[in-house]
Design an enzyme around this catalytic site. Sequence first.
Site, PDB file in Angstrom:
ATOM      1  N   GLU B  51      -6.426  -6.384  -8.791  1.00  0.00           N
ATOM      2  CA  GLU B  51      -5.993  -4.978  -8.753  1.00  0.00           C
ATOM      3  C   GLU B  51      -4.767  -4.781  -7.875  1.00  0.00           C
ATOM      4  O   GLU B  51      -4.114  -3.758  -7.964  1.00  0.00           O
ATOM      5  CB  GLU B  51      -7.130  -4.035  -8.358  1.00  0.00           C
ATOM      6  CG  GLU B  51      -7.718  -4.256  -6.994  1.00  0.00           C
ATOM      7  CD  GLU B  51      -8.993  -5.073  -7.078  1.00  0.00           C
ATOM      8  OE1 GLU B  51      -9.115  -5.906  -7.999  1.00  0.00           O
ATOM      9  OE2 GLU B  51      -9.858  -4.885  -6.203  1.00  0.00           O
ATOM     10  N   ASN B  52      -4.434  -5.779  -7.044  1.00  0.00           N
ATOM     11  CA  ASN B  52      -3.177  -5.621  -6.309  1.00  0.00           C
ATOM     12  C   ASN B  52      -1.946  -6.007  -7.122  1.00  0.00           C
ATOM     13  O   ASN B  52      -0.866  -6.179  -6.576  1.00  0.00           O
ATOM     14  CB  ASN B  52      -3.213  -6.314  -4.944  1.00  0.00           C
ATOM     15  CG  ASN B  52      -3.851  -7.673  -4.994  1.00  0.00           C
ATOM     16  OD1 ASN B  52      -4.410  -8.075  -6.010  1.00  0.00           O
ATOM     17  ND2 ASN B  52      -3.773  -8.398  -3.918  1.00  0.00           N
TER      18      ASN B  52
END
Lengths: 217, 240
Positions: B51-52
């Site tokens: 998700e980063n």
Amino acid sequence: MDKLKTLEEALAPVKDGMTIMIGGFGGNGSPHQLIEGLIKKGVKDLTVICNDPGTPNFGNGRLIHEKREKKLIASFISSNKECQEQHKNGELEVELIPQGTLSEACRAGGAGLGGVLTKTGLGTLVEEGKQKVVVNGQTYLLQEPLRADVALIYAKTADRMGNLIYHGSSRTHTPMMAMAADYVIVEAAEVVEVGELNPDYIHTQAIFVDAVVKKEV
Amino acid sequence: MELNKEQAQKLIALRVADELVPGTFNNLGVGLPTMIAGLVPNEKDIWFQGENGVIGVGNSAFDIINQTNAQASDKAVDPDIIDSSGFTNTVTEGASFFDSSVSFSMIRGGHIHTAVLGTMEVAENGDIANYMVPGRALAGMGGAMDLCSGVQRVIVATLHSNNGKPKMLERCTLPLTAAGVVKIVVTELGVFDVKDGHFVVREYNPNYTFEQIQEVTGAKLVFPENCQPMAAHYFEEAVK
């Protein structure tokens, strides 16, 4: 148009008590030299909006270590024990926002939108104090937009007018924060002349950027 | 066969890896779920989204994130790993980078096939509580609530008990991460489908009786006639 400034010139408008957005995730992709500049300048009582508090004494964790923050708005703080302790001792107020909602709140703040409707957090403590909105029979939580006085961001490459290109997984909330602050300072690993960047590959456009600081090697 | 903690975690990771569907994009939570990426060969065409802001095949997305985190924790002058080390072709083949708004559009927008999350508690109604223990240091939900709200299929991968306390319950006692979203729970004692308000045993650890598995579970299990023992090769692999 030339926005290239020294660190001191760029940070001149930053004052005590301001709300500051800081890019990065666990300190990766954070503007470390701008953060050091803030510490050296002595500003305090900041409200910081950042994905997280970095790690102890690193990234946003530098400002926490130096006790310059009175409030942190983040998606998690488990990466930094110092931050958890300051919160526990009542020295630091912490507001948690789910990561995706945090990003969209910044985007809404920068995009002239009145907020974000999301299902994230429905049925949880995140609901507390939030308005529920029903659209076509579906319930959403309203997240109000976030804005800041200043955004401190990092990019791999900038041209002198502030067109930016990020690199790898360091982008995170940075492009949204660049839109959501009154005054945006970018720390760039590389600064090139206007015209050198391919317009097809600009990630953040110069219109959002106020000051460019070349990262010292 | 009694498994130690590491072997039990590996067994779970190996079993969950086989729930992932070739040709899909998936997200793995921190801790045990992250182990799964290392157990999926690139040829299986199973992709992971961090998700980063990264998508890569097999373990490559985590290679990028792990290198990044390692450098960050080392307080390197330039923690932007991607600047300083460059990537090998295997890491960047088919990979993409993006910002958090795009990342969570993938997540909330239903574009991620499966999310695998660890947990402190999971309930037979599909509720999950994995981010907060009142009275303990504040941690934060990170991206977990977004993953639960939008991903097509949420799998919980966790040890069956926490210091002898069951994690699979009738109802969660901790603050929820999300309500009614968990579809499958995989522990070292079995594979459990969350169906019609019950944990339905699809596979069980054949080293235990049904009664023993029920005894360490905080909700009434349903053992259908067609439930199967977990395959022997998982155990062989787990103790290697």
